[in-house]
Design a protein around this motif. Structure first.
Motif, short mmCIF file in Angstrom:
data_model
loop_
_atom_site.label_atom_id
_atom_site.label_comp_id
_atom_site.label_asym_id
_atom_site.label_seq_id
_atom_site.Cartn_x
_atom_site.Cartn_y
_atom_site.Cartn_z
N ALA A 1 41.49 54.05 22.57
CA ALA A 1 40.54 54.85 21.78
C ALA A 1 40.02 56.03 22.59
CB ALA A 1 39.39 53.97 21.30
N ARG A 2 39.73 55.79 23.87
CA ARG A 2 39.27 56.90 24.71
C ARG A 2 40.34 57.97 24.83
NH1 ARG A 2 37.17 52.57 27.73
NH2 ARG A 2 38.90 52.69 29.22
N ALA A 3 41.58 57.54 25.01
CA ALA A 3 42.67 58.49 25.12
C ALA A 3 42.87 59.26 23.81
CB ALA A 3 43.96 57.77 25.51
N GLY B 1 49.75 60.15 25.41
CA GLY B 1 48.61 59.82 26.24
C GLY B 1 48.00 58.48 25.86
N VAL B 2 47.99 58.18 24.58
CA VAL B 2 47.46 56.89 24.12
C VAL B 2 48.33 55.75 24.64
CG1 VAL B 2 46.93 55.47 22.11
CG2 VAL B 2 46.38 57.90 22.09
N ALA B 3 49.65 55.93 24.58
CA ALA B 3 50.56 54.91 25.07
C ALA B 3 50.40 54.70 26.57
CB ALA B 3 52.00 55.28 24.73
N GLN B 4 50.28 55.79 27.32
CA GLN B 4 50.09 55.67 28.76
C GLN B 4 48.80 54.91 29.08
OE1 GLN B 4 50.66 59.35 31.06
NE2 GLN B 4 51.83 60.19 29.35
N ALA B 5 47.72 55.26 28.39
CA ALA B 5 46.44 54.59 28.64
C ALA B 5 46.51 53.11 28.29
CB ALA B 5 45.34 55.28 27.83
N ALA B 6 47.16 52.78 27.17
CA ALA B 6 47.27 51.38 26.77
C ALA B 6 48.13 50.59 27.74
CB ALA B 6 47.86 51.30 25.36
N ALA B 7 49.21 51.19 28.23
CA ALA B 7 50.06 50.51 29.20
C ALA B 7 49.32 50.25 30.50
CB ALA B 7 51.32 51.32 29.45
N LEU B 8 48.56 51.24 30.95
CA LEU B 8 47.78 51.06 32.18
C LEU B 8 46.76 49.94 32.01
CD1 LEU B 8 47.14 54.76 33.25
CD2 LEU B 8 48.09 52.97 34.73
N ALA B 9 46.06 49.92 30.90
CA ALA B 9 45.07 48.87 30.66
C ALA B 9 45.73 47.51 30.53
CB ALA B 9 44.26 49.20 29.41
N SER B 10 46.92 47.47 29.96
CA SER B 10 47.64 46.20 29.83
C SER B 10 48.06 45.67 31.19
CB SER B 10 48.87 46.39 28.93
OG SER B 10 48.49 46.73 27.62
N LEU B 11 48.50 46.55 32.07
CA LEU B 11 48.84 46.11 33.43
C LEU B 11 47.62 45.53 34.13
CD1 LEU B 11 51.18 49.02 34.58
CD2 LEU B 11 51.85 46.65 34.17
N ALA B 12 46.45 46.13 33.89
CA ALA B 12 45.22 45.65 34.51
C ALA B 12 44.80 44.29 33.95
CB ALA B 12 44.10 46.67 34.31
N ALA B 13 45.24 43.97 32.74
CA ALA B 13 44.88 42.70 32.10
C ALA B 13 46.02 41.70 32.17
CB ALA B 13 44.48 42.96 30.65
N GLU B 14 46.83 41.77 33.21
CA GLU B 14 48.05 40.97 33.26
C GLU B 14 47.78 39.47 33.31
OE1 GLU B 14 52.25 42.18 34.84
OE2 GLU B 14 51.00 41.57 36.53
N ALA B 15 46.65 39.06 33.87
CA ALA B 15 46.35 37.62 33.92
C ALA B 15 46.26 37.05 32.51
CB ALA B 15 45.06 37.37 34.69
N GLN B 16 45.53 37.76 31.64
CA GLN B 16 45.43 37.31 30.25
C GLN B 16 46.77 37.42 29.55
OE1 GLN B 16 43.38 39.50 31.84
NE2 GLN B 16 41.34 39.52 30.93
N LEU B 17 47.53 38.45 29.89
CA LEU B 17 48.86 38.61 29.31
C LEU B 17 49.72 37.38 29.59
CD1 LEU B 17 51.40 40.36 28.29
CD2 LEU B 17 51.73 40.76 30.72
N LEU B 18 49.75 36.95 30.83
CA LEU B 18 50.60 35.83 31.20
C LEU B 18 50.19 34.54 30.50
CD1 LEU B 18 51.12 36.64 34.98
CD2 LEU B 18 52.69 37.06 33.09
N GLU B 19 48.88 34.37 30.26
CA GLU B 19 48.42 33.21 29.50
C GLU B 19 48.98 33.25 28.08
OE1 GLU B 19 44.20 33.21 29.64
OE2 GLU B 19 44.07 32.72 31.77
N ARG B 20 48.97 34.42 27.47
CA ARG B 20 49.50 34.56 26.12
C ARG B 20 51.01 34.31 26.10
NH1 ARG B 20 46.62 39.86 23.40
NH2 ARG B 20 44.52 38.97 23.18
N VAL B 21 51.70 34.83 27.09
CA VAL B 21 53.15 34.62 27.16
C VAL B 21 53.44 33.13 27.29
CG1 VAL B 21 55.20 35.00 28.58
CG2 VAL B 21 53.69 36.90 28.02
#
Length: 358
Positions: free
Chosen positions: A51-53, A255-275
């Motif tokens: 949203a910020r992007a 720019g929105v995609a880049q921002a979302a990808a960066l934030a997703s990398l930062a939230a990788e711990a939660q990502l791995l739980e979902r996976v």
């Protein structure tokens, strides 16, 4: 017709058939299991970053994707010039064929495999060499090595294989690479790498480090749940990724995609739980189908394969009756994504109620 004519190869491009969405029904909730989408919503912080992007949509995105390249460099332990970004890993496949194939050159890949391969190959004026998968949906790597000729420029290895499910082991890939001439580019398509749970899994980055002719492609669409934003990346030797960047669309990754990808990398711990939860659901579906007498190929992605041959349309109709939409491949079978728990329950019910043996 006397007007402008497209290149002959353009008229030969097969259509990409997207997974159709479910039709709303008053009697039940319907589920889309046709596109291998992640059923979870945005990871914590991702929606806010996007949203910020989006507030800067009047400006061009960072064409160099500087922050995302840096984050991927840190995550993977590779130099930034060994990376290339694009609008999903599918765009990278198209760009690789464009960058490395002259008209008439050959691209070898398993079949059935990712539906976009023949599209990208044909669009570039190259020629597809399709090597049938084995009866259990695996790459026949010996046959693929034997299919390499003096006209071969690229070999595509989809692991796990979409849509059949099995993955290649590292030893299998190493043995295969030893048979492929060094001037042939081998692309290891790891779109579903995060879902792999097997002994001796392929490590695309390590494989790239050991070979001058290997590129690995990955995506944020599947495990990271950013299918709607279109961002993927390739890892490879700098001369190869440099060629990819040279043919890339300027400002392709928003720019929105880049921002979302960066934030997703930062939230990788939660990502791995979902996976992990999706893998557990995948395994539950496989067990439930097996109990119903339906054996599927080894599933290493976020989907399963039902080899229904000429009865695939019947299966898709039966799935529709249960409120789930699957992805049929006429004459071969259907791919069924792992989705919400209720949707997965209906996949198991499909296994119990559809007469697979008829």
């Amino acid at each position: 017709m006397t007007g402008p004519q497209p290149r002959a190869c353009v008229t030969q491009i097969p259509a990409y058939v997207a997974g159709k969405p479910p039709a709303p029904r008053p009697d039940m909730t319907t589920y889309k299991l046709s596109s291998n989408e992640n059923p979870f919503g945005p990871l914590p912080g991702v929606l806010e970053a996007a949203a910020r992007a989006a507030e800067q949509m009047n400006r061009y995105p960072d064409m160099g994707s500087t922050a995302l390249y840096a984050a991927l460099s840190d995550k993977l332990g590779v130099a930034t010039d060994e990376l290339a970004l694009a609008t999903g890993s599918v765009a990278l496949i198209y760009q690789l064929v464009q960058a490395f194939c002259e008209p008439g050159d050959e691209v070898v890949y398993a079949w059935r495999s990712f539906e976009a391969y023949p599209i990208g190959v044909t669009a570039a004026g190259a020629r597809s060499v399709q090597v049938p998968v084995t009866a259990d949906g695996r790459h026949d790597l010996d046959a693929m090595a034997a299919a390499v000729t003096e006209r071969t420029r690229i070999v595509l290895v989809c692991t796990p294989n979409n849509p059949t499910g099995p993955a290649v082991s590292q030893r299998e890939l190493d043995d295969f690479l030893a048979k492929v001439p060094s001037h042939v580019l081998v692309v290891v398509d790891e779109a579903y790498v995060e879902f792999v749970r097997m002994s001796d899994p392929v490590d695309g980055v390590a494989t790239v480090r050991a070979h001058d002719n290997v590129v690995a492609t990955r995506t944020f669409s599947k495990a990271y749940g950013l299918a709607g934003f279109r961002v993927g990346y390739a890892v490879g030797p700098a001369p190869l990724t440099g060629a990819l960047r040279a043919v890339s669309l300027p400002f392709g990754v928003s720019g929105v995609a880049q921002a979302a990808a960066l934030a997703s990398l930062a939230a990788e711990a939660q990502l791995l739980e979902r996976v992990d939860s999706l893998v557990a659901e995948r395994d539950r579906v496989v067990r439930g189908l097996a109990e119903a007498g339906v054996v599927v190929p080894e599933a290493q992605g976020n989907f399963i394969w039902l080899a229904t041959g000429d009865r695939t349309a019947e299966l898709a109709a039966a799935a529709d009756d249960l409120g789930i939409v699957v992805r049929p491949f006429a004459g071969d079978g259907a791919r069924v994504s792992i989705g919400e728990v209720e949707a997965n329950d209906r996949t198991i019910e499909l296994g119990r109620t559809f007469s697979f043996g008829s």
